[in-house]
Design a protein around this motif. Sequence first.
Motif, PDB file in Angstrom:
ATOM      1  N   GLU A  50     -37.362   5.543  73.855  1.00  0.00           N
ATOM      2  CA  GLU A  50     -38.269   6.373  73.839  1.00  0.00           C
ATOM      3  C   GLU A  50     -37.953   7.440  74.965  1.00  0.00           C
ATOM      4  O   GLU A  50     -37.938   8.663  75.053  1.00  0.00           O
ATOM      5  CB  GLU A  50     -39.714   6.074  74.211  1.00  0.00           C
ATOM      6  CG  GLU A  50     -40.748   6.977  74.123  1.00  0.00           C
ATOM      7  CD  GLU A  50     -41.024   7.860  72.903  1.00  0.00           C
ATOM      8  OE1 GLU A  50     -41.286   8.816  73.124  1.00  0.00           O
ATOM      9  OE2 GLU A  50     -40.637   7.454  71.741  1.00  0.00           O
ATOM     10  N   GLU A  51     -37.286   6.568  76.201  1.00  0.00           N
ATOM     11  CA  GLU A  51     -37.273   7.529  77.334  1.00  0.00           C
ATOM     12  C   GLU A  51     -35.734   8.211  76.999  1.00  0.00           C
ATOM     13  O   GLU A  51     -35.525   9.422  77.619  1.00  0.00           O
ATOM     14  CB  GLU A  51     -36.723   6.524  78.687  1.00  0.00           C
ATOM     15  CG  GLU A  51     -38.123   5.781  79.083  1.00  0.00           C
ATOM     16  CD  GLU A  51     -37.842   4.693  80.294  1.00  0.00           C
ATOM     17  OE1 GLU A  51     -38.792   4.372  80.939  1.00  0.00           O
ATOM     18  OE2 GLU A  51     -36.654   4.367  80.324  1.00  0.00           O
ATOM     19  N   LEU A  52     -35.017   7.581  76.445  1.00  0.00           N
ATOM     20  CA  LEU A  52     -33.719   8.439  76.043  1.00  0.00           C
ATOM     21  C   LEU A  52     -34.055   9.449  75.101  1.00  0.00           C
ATOM     22  O   LEU A  52     -33.362  10.725  75.275  1.00  0.00           O
ATOM     23  CB  LEU A  52     -32.732   7.246  75.103  1.00  0.00           C
ATOM     24  CG  LEU A  52     -31.977   6.308  76.294  1.00  0.00           C
ATOM     25  CD1 LEU A  52     -31.277   5.260  75.304  1.00  0.00           C
ATOM     26  CD2 LEU A  52     -31.051   6.987  77.443  1.00  0.00           C
ATOM     27  N   GLU A 107     -33.501  22.391  78.030  1.00  0.00           N
ATOM     28  CA  GLU A 107     -32.988  23.115  79.073  1.00  0.00           C
ATOM     29  C   GLU A 107     -31.547  23.906  78.646  1.00  0.00           C
ATOM     30  O   GLU A 107     -31.314  25.169  78.937  1.00  0.00           O
ATOM     31  CB  GLU A 107     -32.448  22.237  80.298  1.00  0.00           C
ATOM     32  CG  GLU A 107     -31.825  22.791  81.359  1.00  0.00           C
ATOM     33  CD  GLU A 107     -31.555  21.706  82.502  1.00  0.00           C
ATOM     34  OE1 GLU A 107     -30.505  21.924  83.119  1.00  0.00           O
ATOM     35  OE2 GLU A 107     -32.498  20.667  82.559  1.00  0.00           O
ATOM     36  N   LEU A 108     -30.836  23.478  77.641  1.00  0.00           N
ATOM     37  CA  LEU A 108     -29.852  23.978  77.259  1.00  0.00           C
ATOM     38  C   LEU A 108     -30.078  25.272  76.458  1.00  0.00           C
ATOM     39  O   LEU A 108     -29.771  26.274  76.542  1.00  0.00           O
ATOM     40  CB  LEU A 108     -29.059  23.034  76.427  1.00  0.00           C
ATOM     41  CG  LEU A 108     -27.724  23.310  75.786  1.00  0.00           C
ATOM     42  CD1 LEU A 108     -26.666  23.914  76.771  1.00  0.00           C
ATOM     43  CD2 LEU A 108     -27.028  22.375  74.762  1.00  0.00           C
ATOM     44  N   GLY A 109     -31.016  24.994  75.734  1.00  0.00           N
ATOM     45  CA  GLY A 109     -31.744  26.274  74.849  1.00  0.00           C
ATOM     46  C   GLY A 109     -32.192  27.249  75.743  1.00  0.00           C
ATOM     47  O   GLY A 109     -31.651  28.882  75.521  1.00  0.00           O
ATOM     48  N   GLU A 110     -32.599  27.142  76.862  1.00  0.00           N
ATOM     49  CA  GLU A 110     -33.123  28.102  77.609  1.00  0.00           C
ATOM     50  C   GLU A 110     -31.994  28.853  78.411  1.00  0.00           C
ATOM     51  O   GLU A 110     -31.736  29.885  78.700  1.00  0.00           O
ATOM     52  CB  GLU A 110     -33.986  27.460  79.025  1.00  0.00           C
ATOM     53  CG  GLU A 110     -35.442  27.225  78.262  1.00  0.00           C
ATOM     54  CD  GLU A 110     -36.065  26.531  79.652  1.00  0.00           C
ATOM     55  OE1 GLU A 110     -35.609  26.472  80.617  1.00  0.00           O
ATOM     56  OE2 GLU A 110     -37.345  25.840  79.136  1.00  0.00           O
ATOM     57  N   THR A 111     -31.000  27.935  78.754  1.00  0.00           N
ATOM     58  CA  THR A 111     -29.583  28.627  79.321  1.00  0.00           C
ATOM     59  C   THR A 111     -29.084  29.437  78.321  1.00  0.00           C
ATOM     60  O   THR A 111     -28.437  30.224  78.711  1.00  0.00           O
ATOM     61  CB  THR A 111     -28.675  27.445  79.769  1.00  0.00           C
ATOM     62  OG1 THR A 111     -29.274  26.435  80.688  1.00  0.00           O
ATOM     63  CG2 THR A 111     -27.464  27.763  80.526  1.00  0.00           C
ATOM     64  N   VAL A 128     -33.213  13.361  76.052  1.00  0.00           N
ATOM     65  CA  VAL A 128     -32.468  14.175  75.237  1.00  0.00           C
ATOM     66  C   VAL A 128     -33.087  15.439  74.984  1.00  0.00           C
ATOM     67  O   VAL A 128     -32.595  16.548  74.775  1.00  0.00           O
ATOM     68  CB  VAL A 128     -31.850  13.323  73.839  1.00  0.00           C
ATOM     69  CG1 VAL A 128     -31.421  14.326  72.836  1.00  0.00           C
ATOM     70  CG2 VAL A 128     -30.978  12.385  73.996  1.00  0.00           C
ATOM     71  N   GLU A 129     -34.511  15.448  74.548  1.00  0.00           N
ATOM     72  CA  GLU A 129     -35.012  16.624  74.286  1.00  0.00           C
ATOM     73  C   GLU A 129     -35.473  17.507  75.468  1.00  0.00           C
ATOM     74  O   GLU A 129     -35.341  18.652  75.509  1.00  0.00           O
ATOM     75  CB  GLU A 129     -36.661  16.039  73.929  1.00  0.00           C
ATOM     76  CG  GLU A 129     -37.611  17.343  73.440  1.00  0.00           C
ATOM     77  CD  GLU A 129     -36.867  17.759  72.240  1.00  0.00           C
ATOM     78  OE1 GLU A 129     -37.142  19.304  71.899  1.00  0.00           O
ATOM     79  OE2 GLU A 129     -36.247  16.960  71.282  1.00  0.00           O
ATOM     80  N   ALA A 130     -35.398  16.945  76.804  1.00  0.00           N
ATOM     81  CA  ALA A 130     -35.512  17.695  77.853  1.00  0.00           C
ATOM     82  C   ALA A 130     -34.258  18.498  78.184  1.00  0.00           C
ATOM     83  O   ALA A 130     -34.007  19.796  78.477  1.00  0.00           O
ATOM     84  CB  ALA A 130     -35.721  16.948  79.039  1.00  0.00           C
ATOM     85  N   ASN A 131     -33.110  17.918  77.789  1.00  0.00           N
ATOM     86  CA  ASN A 131     -31.951  18.361  78.003  1.00  0.00           C
ATOM     87  C   ASN A 131     -31.399  19.570  77.113  1.00  0.00           C
ATOM     88  O   ASN A 131     -31.160  20.431  77.174  1.00  0.00           O
ATOM     89  CB  ASN A 131     -30.753  17.084  77.838  1.00  0.00           C
ATOM     90  CG  ASN A 131     -30.530  16.697  79.067  1.00  0.00           C
ATOM     91  OD1 ASN A 131     -31.042  16.805  80.016  1.00  0.00           O
ATOM     92  ND2 ASN A 131     -29.940  15.217  79.097  1.00  0.00           N
TER      93      ASN A 131
END
Length: 154
Positions: free
Chosen positions: A16-18, A28-32, A22-25
């Motif tokens: 679940e933490e992974l 962040e990647l989508g915003e970048t 992954v979702e947070a990354n």
Amino acid sequence: MTQDKPQGDEAVPSPEELREQVEANREELGETVEALAAKTDVKTRAAEKTTAVKQQVAAKTTHVKTQLKDKAAHAAHVVQDKTPEPVRAKAAAATAQVHDKAAHLGEFARDKAPEPVRERAGQGMQVARANRVPLLAAAGALIALLVIRRARRH
């Protein structure tokens, strides 16, 4: 001694933490990626720049227009103040004479003109009446300048 890393099961992140990482990354990647795409979108950036320049030009135009009106009013007052009284009296008389002649010619033209021409003339008169003060001030200044010019020649 202190331990920096937990031992045992706590050292390995749970599935679940992974997933959360992954979702947070991904976010962040989508915003970048969106930020980079916005920087490379030339049409949008040009349109934004054009809008900004248009607003600046409109503001500057309004400012300059106001300044010109103020300077024109000041110049008219200066001309009136520097014009001798006899010249102003002659200008006023000439203005009255021109007004009377214009009224006479207007009546004559109205009697002889066809209906469509009369309608157009009526519209022009409405515009002139709406802007009466500036038109009279301009006419008075013009007449005063012509009288001064004529007086200087003689």
